[in-house]
Design a protein around this motif. Structure first.
Motif, PDB file in Angstrom:
ATOM      1  N   UNK A 247      10.400  13.321  -2.377  1.00 22.74           N
ATOM      2  CA  UNK A 247      10.887  11.992  -2.757  1.00 22.74           C
ATOM      3  C   UNK A 247      10.612  11.769  -4.246  1.00 22.74           C
ATOM      4  N   UNK A 248      11.667  11.463  -4.995  1.00 27.59           N
ATOM      5  CA  UNK A 248      11.552  11.241  -6.430  1.00 27.59           C
ATOM      6  C   UNK A 248      11.717   9.771  -6.799  1.00 27.59           C
ATOM      7  N   UNK A 249      12.434   9.039  -5.946  1.00 33.10           N
ATOM      8  CA  UNK A 249      12.755   7.645  -6.266  1.00 33.10           C
ATOM      9  C   UNK A 249      12.957   6.860  -4.978  1.00 33.10           C
TER      10      UNK A 249
ATOM     11  N   UNK B 120       0.837  -1.213   0.000  1.00 35.17           N
ATOM     12  CA  UNK B 120       0.000   0.000   0.000  1.00 35.17           C
ATOM     13  C   UNK B 120       0.866   1.254   0.000  1.00 35.17           C
ATOM     14  N   UNK B 121       1.918   1.239   0.813  1.00 40.92           N
ATOM     15  CA  UNK B 121       2.831   2.386   0.864  1.00 40.92           C
ATOM     16  C   UNK B 121       3.448   2.646  -0.510  1.00 40.92           C
ATOM     17  N   UNK B 122       3.917   1.583  -1.152  1.00 37.56           N
ATOM     18  CA  UNK B 122       4.562   1.736  -2.455  1.00 37.56           C
ATOM     19  C   UNK B 122       3.564   2.131  -3.540  1.00 37.56           C
ATOM     20  N   UNK B 123       2.332   1.638  -3.448  1.00 39.83           N
ATOM     21  CA  UNK B 123       1.295   2.039  -4.406  1.00 39.83           C
ATOM     22  C   UNK B 123       1.004   3.535  -4.276  1.00 39.83           C
TER      23      UNK B 123
ATOM     24  N   UNK C  48       6.351   8.768  -7.919  1.00 39.01           N
ATOM     25  CA  UNK C  48       7.678   8.380  -7.437  1.00 39.01           C
ATOM     26  C   UNK C  48       8.108   7.109  -8.168  1.00 39.01           C
ATOM     27  N   UNK C  49       9.331   7.103  -8.684  1.00 42.36           N
ATOM     28  CA  UNK C  49       9.870   5.930  -9.374  1.00 42.36           C
ATOM     29  C   UNK C  49      10.284   4.877  -8.356  1.00 42.36           C
ATOM     30  N   UNK C  50      10.009   3.617  -8.667  1.00 41.11           N
ATOM     31  CA  UNK C  50      10.376   2.499  -7.804  1.00 41.11           C
ATOM     32  C   UNK C  50      11.375   1.603  -8.531  1.00 41.11           C
TER      33      UNK C  50
END
Length: 74
Positions: free
Chosen positions: A58-60, A10-13, A20-22
């Motif tokens: 936060x960009x990445x 959920x955090x990453x979604x 934000x790039x993952x």
């Protein structure tokens, strides 16, 4: 096992929705793939690294696998 992965996913979604790039081990990835890799990691752990843009946003977020020695005592 699935429930333990949900908060991270959920955090990453949320990051994905915010643009934000993952990355996973240096390669572009998705919230689902990263959450699964973190859950299934054997012989090590994943370390997060945050990169900011010029405005301090936060960009990445990168996840890199760090092998853990068997005698580390974790």
């Amino acid at each position: 096992m699935k429930k333990a992965r949900k908060p991270l996913r959920r955090e990453l979604e949320y990051y994905e929705e915010e643009g934000v790039s993952l990355y996973l081990n240096g390669n572009p990835s998705t919230a689902k793939s990263i959450a699964k890799a973190c859950q299934l990691a054997e012989g090590g752990v994943y370390m997060r690294d945050y990169t900011e843009d010029e405005a301090g946003k936060i960009a990445c977020v990168s996840f890199d696998f760090i092998p853990v020695r068997e005698d580390a005592g974790f």
